[in-house]
Design an enzyme around this catalytic site. Structure first.
Site, PDB file in Angstrom:
ATOM      1  N   GLY A   4       0.829  -1.203   0.000  1.00  0.00           N
ATOM      2  CA  GLY A   4       0.000   0.000   0.000  1.00  0.00           C
ATOM      3  C   GLY A   4       0.857   1.244   0.000  1.00  0.00           C
ATOM      4  CB  ALA A   5       1.865   3.505  -2.414  1.00  0.00           C
ATOM      5  N   GLY A   6      -0.505   4.443   0.237  1.00  0.00           N
ATOM      6  CA  GLY A   6      -1.230   5.606   0.740  1.00  0.00           C
ATOM      7  C   GLY A   6      -0.386   6.281   1.802  1.00  0.00           C
ATOM      8  CB  ALA A  15      -0.864   3.974   6.403  1.00  0.00           C
ATOM      9  N   GLY A  16       1.279   3.614   4.247  1.00  0.00           N
ATOM     10  CA  GLY A  16       2.355   2.811   3.678  1.00  0.00           C
ATOM     11  C   GLY A  16       3.603   3.634   3.406  1.00  0.00           C
ATOM     12  CG  PHE A  56     -13.182  19.075   9.755  1.00  0.00           C
ATOM     13  CD1 PHE A  56     -12.821  19.886   8.693  1.00  0.00           C
ATOM     14  CD2 PHE A  56     -13.673  17.805   9.487  1.00  0.00           C
ATOM     15  CE1 PHE A  56     -12.944  19.439   7.385  1.00  0.00           C
ATOM     16  CE2 PHE A  56     -13.804  17.360   8.181  1.00  0.00           C
ATOM     17  CZ  PHE A  56     -13.440  18.174   7.135  1.00  0.00           C
ATOM     18  CG  ASP A  65      -7.274  -5.952  -2.595  1.00  0.00           C
ATOM     19  OD1 ASP A  65      -8.521  -6.015  -2.681  1.00  0.00           O
ATOM     20  OD2 ASP A  65      -6.531  -5.683  -3.551  1.00  0.00           O
ATOM     21  CD  GLN A 106     -17.396   8.902   9.163  1.00  0.00           C
ATOM     22  OE1 GLN A 106     -16.492   9.247   8.418  1.00  0.00           O
ATOM     23  NE2 GLN A 106     -17.467   9.289  10.417  1.00  0.00           N
ATOM     24  CG  HIS A 158     -19.364  12.336   3.967  1.00  0.00           C
ATOM     25  ND1 HIS A 158     -20.115  13.408   3.559  1.00  0.00           N
ATOM     26  CD2 HIS A 158     -18.249  12.845   4.522  1.00  0.00           C
ATOM     27  CE1 HIS A 158     -19.455  14.517   3.856  1.00  0.00           C
ATOM     28  NE2 HIS A 158     -18.323  14.203   4.441  1.00  0.00           N
ATOM     29  CG  LEU A 204     -16.936  13.506   0.322  1.00  0.00           C
ATOM     30  CD1 LEU A 204     -17.908  12.630   1.080  1.00  0.00           C
ATOM     31  CD2 LEU A 204     -15.625  13.598   1.060  1.00  0.00           C
ATOM     32  CD  GLU A 227     -17.919  17.535   7.819  1.00  0.00           C
ATOM     33  OE1 GLU A 227     -17.889  16.330   7.532  1.00  0.00           O
ATOM     34  OE2 GLU A 227     -17.576  17.977   8.925  1.00  0.00           O
ATOM     35  NE  ARG A 232     -17.570  13.606   7.929  1.00  0.00           N
ATOM     36  CZ  ARG A 232     -16.325  13.418   7.580  1.00  0.00           C
ATOM     37  NH1 ARG A 232     -15.812  12.218   7.569  1.00  0.00           N
ATOM     38  NH2 ARG A 232     -15.574  14.442   7.227  1.00  0.00           N
ATOM     39  CG  HIS A 280     -16.510   8.984   3.847  1.00  0.00           C
ATOM     40  ND1 HIS A 280     -15.910   9.399   2.680  1.00  0.00           N
ATOM     41  CD2 HIS A 280     -15.982   9.745   4.835  1.00  0.00           C
ATOM     42  CE1 HIS A 280     -15.049  10.359   2.958  1.00  0.00           C
ATOM     43  NE2 HIS A 280     -15.067  10.581   4.256  1.00  0.00           N
ATOM     44  CD  GLU A 331     -10.496   4.128   5.042  1.00  0.00           C
ATOM     45  OE1 GLU A 331      -9.872   5.029   4.480  1.00  0.00           O
ATOM     46  OE2 GLU A 331     -11.681   3.849   4.779  1.00  0.00           O
ATOM     47  NE  ARG A 361     -13.167   9.302   8.848  1.00  0.00           N
ATOM     48  CZ  ARG A 361     -12.756  10.172   7.993  1.00  0.00           C
ATOM     49  NH1 ARG A 361     -11.638  10.799   8.183  1.00  0.00           N
ATOM     50  NH2 ARG A 361     -13.440  10.450   6.911  1.00  0.00           N
ATOM     51  CB  SER A 419      -8.985   8.889   8.672  1.00  0.00           C
ATOM     52  OG  SER A 419      -9.609   9.917   7.971  1.00  0.00           O
TER      53      SER A 419
HETATM   54  C1  LIG Z   1     -13.378  11.325  -0.513  1.00  0.00           C
HETATM   55  C2  LIG Z   1     -12.652  11.158   0.786  1.00  0.00           C
HETATM   56  C3  LIG Z   1     -12.300  12.279   1.528  1.00  0.00           C
HETATM   57  C4  LIG Z   1     -11.619  12.133   2.724  1.00  0.00           C
HETATM   58  N1  LIG Z   1     -11.284  13.257   3.422  1.00  0.00           N
HETATM   59  C5  LIG Z   1     -10.575  13.122   4.579  1.00  0.00           C
HETATM   60  C6  LIG Z   1     -10.180  14.267   5.305  1.00  0.00           C
HETATM   61  O1  LIG Z   1     -10.457  15.392   4.920  1.00  0.00           O
HETATM   62  N2  LIG Z   1      -9.462  14.103   6.432  1.00  0.00           N
HETATM   63  C7  LIG Z   1      -9.110  12.859   6.864  1.00  0.00           C
HETATM   64  O2  LIG Z   1      -8.443  12.773   7.875  1.00  0.00           O
HETATM   65  N3  LIG Z   1      -9.484  11.766   6.203  1.00  0.00           N
HETATM   66  C8  LIG Z   1     -10.201  11.847   5.072  1.00  0.00           C
HETATM   67  N4  LIG Z   1     -10.566  10.728   4.381  1.00  0.00           N
HETATM   68  C9  LIG Z   1     -10.115   9.410   4.841  1.00  0.00           C
HETATM   69  C10 LIG Z   1      -8.649   9.185   4.504  1.00  0.00           C
HETATM   70  O3  LIG Z   1      -8.374   9.713   3.236  1.00  0.00           O
HETATM   71  C11 LIG Z   1      -8.246   7.727   4.446  1.00  0.00           C
HETATM   72  O4  LIG Z   1      -8.702   7.083   5.560  1.00  0.00           O
HETATM   73  C12 LIG Z   1      -6.742   7.552   4.425  1.00  0.00           C
HETATM   74  O5  LIG Z   1      -6.209   8.296   3.375  1.00  0.00           O
HETATM   75  C13 LIG Z   1      -6.346   6.123   4.251  1.00  0.00           C
HETATM   76  O6  LIG Z   1      -4.974   6.007   3.963  1.00  0.00           O
HETATM   77  P1  LIG Z   1      -4.285   4.614   3.791  1.00  0.00           P
HETATM   78  O7  LIG Z   1      -2.833   4.873   3.653  1.00  0.00           O
HETATM   79  O8  LIG Z   1      -4.697   3.730   4.859  1.00  0.00           O
HETATM   80  O9  LIG Z   1      -4.877   3.974   2.470  1.00  0.00           O
HETATM   81  P2  LIG Z   1      -5.017   4.442   0.957  1.00  0.00           P
HETATM   82  O10 LIG Z   1      -4.574   5.812   0.746  1.00  0.00           O
HETATM   83  O11 LIG Z   1      -6.368   4.072   0.530  1.00  0.00           O
HETATM   84  O12 LIG Z   1      -3.988   3.536   0.198  1.00  0.00           O
HETATM   85  C14 LIG Z   1      -4.179   2.177  -0.018  1.00  0.00           C
HETATM   86  C15 LIG Z   1      -3.021   1.652  -0.796  1.00  0.00           C
HETATM   87  O13 LIG Z   1      -3.051   0.242  -0.789  1.00  0.00           O
HETATM   88  C16 LIG Z   1      -2.793  -0.253  -2.060  1.00  0.00           C
HETATM   89  N5  LIG Z   1      -3.379  -1.572  -2.169  1.00  0.00           N
HETATM   90  C17 LIG Z   1      -4.621  -1.949  -1.831  1.00  0.00           C
HETATM   91  N6  LIG Z   1      -4.790  -3.244  -2.070  1.00  0.00           N
HETATM   92  C18 LIG Z   1      -3.627  -3.706  -2.565  1.00  0.00           C
HETATM   93  C19 LIG Z   1      -3.164  -4.974  -3.012  1.00  0.00           C
HETATM   94  N7  LIG Z   1      -3.929  -6.058  -3.005  1.00  0.00           N
HETATM   95  N8  LIG Z   1      -1.915  -5.077  -3.481  1.00  0.00           N
HETATM   96  C20 LIG Z   1      -1.117  -4.002  -3.513  1.00  0.00           C
HETATM   97  N9  LIG Z   1      -1.492  -2.795  -3.094  1.00  0.00           N
HETATM   98  C21 LIG Z   1      -2.725  -2.654  -2.637  1.00  0.00           C
HETATM   99  C22 LIG Z   1      -3.359   0.778  -2.964  1.00  0.00           C
HETATM  100  O14 LIG Z   1      -2.741   0.724  -4.204  1.00  0.00           O
HETATM  101  C23 LIG Z   1      -3.025   2.055  -2.234  1.00  0.00           C
HETATM  102  O15 LIG Z   1      -1.743   2.475  -2.584  1.00  0.00           O
HETATM  103  C24 LIG Z   1     -11.294  10.847   3.195  1.00  0.00           C
HETATM  104  C25 LIG Z   1     -11.641   9.727   2.466  1.00  0.00           C
HETATM  105  C26 LIG Z   1     -12.345   9.868   1.284  1.00  0.00           C
HETATM  106  C27 LIG Z   1     -12.788   8.639   0.565  1.00  0.00           C
END
Ligand SMILES: Cc1cc2nc3c(=O)[nH]c(=O)nc-3n(C[C@H](O)[C@H](O)[C@H](O)COP(=O)(O)OP(=O)(O)OC[C@H]3O[C@@H](n4cnc5c(N)ncnc54)[C@H](O)[C@@H]3O)c2cc1C
Ligand code: HEM
Ligand code: SF4
Ligand code: F3S
Ligand code: FES
Lengths: 235, 124, 124, 576
Positions: free
Chosen positions: D18-20, D22-23, D123, D217, D236, D238, D248, D251, D282, D348, D379, D390, D395
């Site tokens: 995962g490259a969000g 967290a990752g 917020f 996944d 949650q 929204h 979305l 807000e 929410r 959401h 997440e 939350r 998040s």
């Molecule tokens: C529209 C929207 C608005 C939001 N606004 C806010 C906000 O204003 N403030 C706030 O705090 N939070 C907000 N959130 C929530 C927040 O964005 C997320 O909870 C947070 O970004 C999650 O980050 P993450 O690193 O866990 O996952 P993600 O950013 O979702 O990353 C997941 C990663 O996992 C990888 N992955 C998944 N499955 C696999 C697999 N099988 N193999 C390889 N890679 C895989 C994906 O490629 C991706 O890189 C919002 C969410 C949404 C949907």
């Protein structure tokens, strides 16, 4: 919300069996408020599972779905089909090599990004809290940080078509974003990299990039400021 | 990773700046050149005599010479930048560059000669 | 992998910017080509009155006048679009590039009409 | 060992899935320590869903008004409806400031106060202006900055690789197997430590704000590896999702003063939360909307209500809420200046996920025993920081802070532990999944997914009840049967979207069952989980987490993991 019949022409290329890309027609029926991405999903899910394209956020923020639709680079997910009537012509981005169907090879694109050192380079010690940056200083780079790296600009730039070595507008815009960040101390290094025939000087102010940018970033303007900065720095 | 971007180690900043400076100068000189030569010399009204007369005022050859240099520089530098866009091989670049340089030197020579001759020729 | 675009993608929808660029480039190349010929031809003016008159007669022929009108147009386009480029480079011209383009090309057109009149008034 | 059959074999200290936010944050931490860190992601890092976050990232910097760590802690506890573990929240608020300052030092272009400090705004659910933001693209700039930092520190990226199975044996993580989306073929990643940061699971719903990639996944992989999931029933919704699309609408619209109205043109929030009106939390706004819709006061009796911006005026809409204006225009052909925008609640955020302790180590039972070398953050994890609901902006902070913490503990772990041996036949599980899909069954994945999503939206939305959920369970069972016969059209190796989507569907079907089972078991209403048949919170029985395993094809639950509660923060009624 009514169904309409549309004709979709898609440039197909399946590396396993095709030597060259070829056009394929799909006559389908979709809701009139569909986006181009909805159309692709419809085809992929209902008609031909072998169609390949990139998408993720479907809300024009992730930059996955840039492609050429009726001759222009757009984000498929934010482009409603009613802009085009009932005929769609969908192709992968120009300039890049096609991996499969609408999927192009973006490795060079990201490698170029890395090339311009896209991170703050600091000589000064870190403060305990945040660096002080005034809203006016932020304003300089504010718009450039909107870039979602969709590659629509680089793919639209005629200067990059005959020569894939060109850094391209997206990477150069990123260079601008750091050179003009009031916190950064790495301008010299970065300006040296972009001050190259394959760097900022291959930009001939053609403006295709700016027209193609889905975030409406005034790319050409920022590249111009970058050029002037390079000149100032090298004199 | 760097296979995707060949650093050429050739800066383009000076060429870029001079292209613009020469353009501004050209803008003025070229309009001047066109007006004096092409508009005012139309029809059979110009004689060898008149041309020589004008060519022998003190400021004329100076302006012509400035025009010659800037136009040659601007034009050939422009062609160079076009060629660079489409050639990536070093050898070809060298070939083009030498060619442009030769053309430049020859034309500069011929042009200068013309200006000097026109200045020194005595009408007969 | 398949590389599709090798030189220019003619299927790409061309905006003001990219047409302006192609034309500017072609105009520049045409101009430097003309300049080379020009220097060569003018040099012949110094070979005495006889040659001068021969050349001049040719230069005053209606055919040549028409060519000159075209040349004037090419020059004006390149010059005025060049000014647009410079405004973009140094004076935030990007923010209104399309308006700039329209305005400058309109100005160039007026000058072209005027100049053409001057060139052609004695020709026929 | 079938390693030879793998397209490639990689031996890397820390492998991060995962490259969000967290990752990437974890990878950066590991890479800085000099160990090798690889990020595996099925979309390019900058395409991760974190980039979609608009609002902000919460931290009690107190740049704009009075604030304190205690206040942040209390707001989060209250927001969670007292289900969150308070030891986790304590660590969270303590680290949050550091996380934000670090981001700023990395170059994140935070919006600024007049005197040049990080600006903050109020917020939902936070009692002070605590959201640090960058225009309305906070997640985007955080994600890009982190990616760029990772490039600088030479994190290895395996972009467009989809993880298909975890190599966990005897409660020790040994690595994983991933499919190379770009070229095809399985790769084995042999690692000392593995981090799961795969994001949320909102794609199980038809109407969702989540990206196509958010197919849960990570949670499915964990379930498949014989490990438990926690609190999956908490999702949650929204209140302002674009009608039908679920995209979305920030807000910020309501922050700027937009109304929500029903078919009669009434601002119905006056019935449900007279004090806060549209700005109530929410879950409350979403439930109010759904009540209006259920009672026939949706627009034209249909399943949506209106978000009304018209009274804000053209000027304000275009300057302050341009994104919302564009979205409504592009997706629904509605011009928000002259017409109200159709909205409905949208899935959401996933509160539940992979259970982990405060060190982000994945735990495997209610007693807290850990799986050696396996970590989770973001997440996809359930620490549980958000409990039953939350708070906005918590998040991104969660993902970044616990990403960093995971990085620290993984580095420590890697330095102390050798590579554990791979299990025999590491490729088999992944290969079997692919072979079956290529085997050419008659069923297609798209209609199965559609049925699942439509029904989840219908029955597992803001209101739930036993009858609906039992029906849903039956639907899932049937779809799981049908999935066994799915075949894909595309038999090619390179960029096989068909195959990828079919594989994701298997995951959706797998964890959706846990969501329903969890929601059935939890006979109370708390936070985002609202049961019409048990409308009250029940602290006596349910101040505890649900853990769920899949054993022999059946979901097995354990309710013995109690919520950690500090004496000073005893549960109270949650009123706004
Ligand atoms: C529209 C929207 C608005 C939001 N606004 C806010 C906000 O204003 N403030 C706030 O705090 N939070 C907000 N959130 C929530 C927040 O964005 C997320 O909870 C947070 O970004 C999650 O980050 P993450 O690193 O866990 O996952 P993600 O950013 O979702 O990353 C997941 C990663 O996992 C990888 N992955 C998944 N499955 C696999 C697999 N099988 N193999 C390889 N890679 C895989 C994906 O490629 C991706 O890189 C919002 C969410 C949404 C949907
Ligand atoms: C009259 C005023 C002129 C102006 C204002 C002008 C302006 C410019 C500018 C700004 C450029 C740079 C374009 C770029 O870098 O993308 C340029 C390029 C060029 N100019 Fe001129 N120019 C003028 C006259 C001329 C003349 C007289 C010639 C020929 C001798 C000429 C030949 C060229 C060529 C060949 C190029 C390169 C084209 C390209 O790079 O696309 N120009 N001109
Ligand atoms: S500058 Fe615009 S077009 Fe280019 S990559 Fe960024 S968002 Fe896309
Ligand atoms: S299209 Fe290309 S040439 Fe420059 S202005 Fe844009 S990068
Ligand atoms: S799918 Fe993310 S930008 Fe289109």
């Amino acid at each position: 919300m009514a169904k309409i019949d549309i004709n979709v022409k898609i440039l197909r290329y399946q590396p396993a069996k095709d030597e060259k890309p070829h056009w394929q027609d799909f006559a389908i029926s979709v809701e009139d408020e569909s986006t181009v991405l909805d159309v692709l999903n419809e085809i992929h899910w209902q008609h031909d599972g072998t169609l390949a394209y990139r998408r993720s956020c479907r809300s024009s923020i992730c930059g996955s779905c840039a492609m050429k639709v009726n001759g222009r680079n757009v984000l498929a997910c934010e482009t409603p089909i009613h802009r085009f009537g009932t005929k769609l012509k969908i192709e992968p981005l120009s300039g890049f090599e096609i991996l499969k169907d609408l999927v192009v090879d973006l490795e060079p694109f990201f490698a170029k990004l890395k090339r311009i050192r896209p991170y703050l380079i600091l000589d000064k010690p870190l403060p305990d809290k945040e660096f002080v940056q005034s809203p006016q200083q932020l304003e300089q780079i504010g718009e450039s940080t909107l870039c979602i790296l969709c590659a629509a600009c680089s793919a639209a730039c005629p200067s990059s078509w005959p020569n894939s070595d060109y850094l391209g507008p997206a990477a150069l815009l990123k260079a601008y974003r750091f050179v003009f960040d009031s916190r950064d101390d790495g301008a010299d290094q970065r300006l040296e990299i972009v001050n190259d025939k394959n760097g900022v000087w291959r930009c001939h102010t053609i403006f295709n990039c700016m027209e193609a940018c889905p975030k409406k970033i005034k790319i050409t303007e920022y590249l111009s400021r970058l050029k002037v900065k390079v000149v100032e720095n090298s004199l | 990773m760097d296979k995707n971007f060949k650093q050429t180690s050739r800066s383009g900043s000076l060429g870029w700046l001079l292209q613009r400076i020469s353009a501004v100068i050209l803008f003025i000189l070229l309009l001047f050149h066109f007006i004096t030569y092409h508009f005012l010399t139309t029809g059979r009204s110009v004689s060898y005599q008149q041309v020589l007369e004008r060519a022998q005022s003190w400021w004329f050859p100076l302006l012509q010479f400035a025009f010659l240099i800037t136009a040659l520089y601007h034009g050939l530098n422009g062609v160079w930048s076009v060629l660079e866009d489409y050639t990536s091989s070093k050898t070809w670049r060298l070939v083009w560059y030498s060619l442009l340089l030769t053309v430049g030197v020859v034309l500069l020579f011929v042009g200068t000669l013309t200006i000097i001759k026109l200045y020194t020729l005595k009408a007969v | 992998m398949y590389k599709r675009t090798r030189f220019y993608d003619f299927t790409y929808y061309n905006f003001v910017g990219s047409w302006a660029w192609i034309l500017h480039r072609l105009a520049g190349l045409a101009l430097i080509f003309y300049l080379c010929l020009h220097i060569w031809v003018i040099n012949s003016l110094t070979h005495g009155e006889k040659t001068f008159n021969d050349v001049m007669t040719f230069l005053s022929s209606p055919l040549f006048k028409l060519l000159e009108v075209g040349l004037w147009g090419v020059i004006l386009f390149h010059a005025f679009n060049g000014v647009r480029i410079i405004i973009v480079d140094f004076f935030k011209g990007s923010l209104a590039q399309k308006k700039l383009f329209t305005a400058l090309i309109a100005a160039a057109f007026v000058l072209w009409a005027l100049g053409s009149y001057m060139l052609l008034r004695h020709a026929f | 060992m079938k390693i030879d059959e793998a397209r490639r074999y990689h031996k890397i200290d820390a492998v991060i899935v995962g490259a969000g936010l967290a990752g990437l944050r974890a990878a950066l931490e590991v890479a800085k320590s000099g160990l090798s860190a690889a990020v595996i992601t099925k979309v390019y890092p900058t395409r991760s869903h974190s980039g979609g976050a608009q609002g902000g990232i919460a931290a009690a910097l107190a740049n704009v008004g009075e604030d304190s760590l205690e206040a942040h802690m209390f707001d989060t506890i209250k927001g969670s409806d007292y289900l969150a573990d308070q030891d986790i929240i304590e660590r969270f608020v303590n680290e949050a400031l550091k996380t934000v300052y670090e981001f700023e030092h990395m170059g994140v272009p935070f919006s600024r106060t007049e005197d040049g400090r990080i600006n903050q705004r109020p917020f939902g659910g936070h009692s002070a202006p605590r959201a640090c933001f960058a225009q309305d693209i906070t997640g985007h700039v955080l994600l890009h900055t982190l990616y760029e930092q990772c490039l600088q520190h030479n994190v290895l990226f395996f972009n467009e690789f989809q993880v298909l199975s975890l190599l966990v044996k005897d409660d020790v993580s040994r690595g994983l197997v991933a499919w190379d989306i770009r070229e095809g073929g399985l790769h084995i990643f042999h690692a000392r430590a593995v981090l799961l940061a795969t994001g949320g699971y909102g794609r199980a719903w038809k109407v969702t704000s989540n990206a196509h990639a958010n197919t849960g996944d990570g949670v499915a992989l964990v379930l498949e590896a014989g490990l438990p999931l926690e609190d999956m029933e908490f999702v949650q919704f929204h209140p302002t999702g674009l009608y039908k699309h679920g995209i979305l609408l920030s807000e910020a619209a309501r922050g700027e003063g937009a109304y929500i109205i029903n078919d009669k043109g009434e601002r119905f929030m006056k019935i449900y939360a007279a004090a806060k009106m549209e700005l109530a939390p929410r879950d409350i706004v979403s439930r109010s909307e759904q009540t209006e819709i259920n009672e026939g006061r949706g627009i034209h009796g249909q399943d949506y209500v209106y978000l009304d911006l018209r009274h804000l005026g053209r000027e304000k809409i275009l300057s302050r809420l341009p994104q919302i204006h564009d979205l409504a225009l592009n997706y629904l052909k509605v011009d928000a200046i002259t017409d109200p925008v159709p909205i409905q609640p949208t899935a959401h955020y996933s509160m539940g996920g992979i259970p982990a302790n405060v060190r982000t180590e994945v735990i495997r039972d209610a007693a807290g025993s850990v799986v050696k070398g396996l970590y989770t953050a973001g997440e996809t994890s359930c620490l549980s920081l958000h409990g039953a609901n939350r708070l906005g902006c918590n998040s991104l902070q969660d993902a970044a802070t616990f990403g960093r913490i995971a990085g620290i503990h993984m580095t420590e772990f890697c330095k102390k532990n050798a590579f554990a041996d791979l299990p025999a036949k590491p490729l088999d599980a992944a290969q079997a999944k692919i072979d079956r899909l290529w085997g050419g069954g008659k069923e297609r994945h798209a209609p199965i997914r559609e049925t699942l999503q439509v029904n989840m939206t219908k029955t597992m939305g803001v209101f739930r009840n036993q009858d609906d959920m039992l029906k849903m369970l039956a639907v899932i069972k049937e779809l799981q049967e049908r999935y066994q016969k799915v075949g894909v059209d595309d038999k090619g190796q390179a960029f096989n979207l068909d195959l990828i989507e079919a594989l994701e569907l298997e995951n959706l079907l797998s964890f959706s069952e846990v969501i329903v089972e969890g929601a059935l078991a939890r006979k109370e209403s708390r936070g985002a989980h609202f049961r019409s048949d048990f409308p009250k919170r029940n602290d006596g029985e349910w101040l505890r987490h649900t853990l769920a395993w899949r054993r022999n094809g059946k979901i097995v639950m354990d309710f013995s993991k109690a919520v950690v509660i500090y004496p000073q923060y005893q549960p109270q009624e949650r009123k706004y």
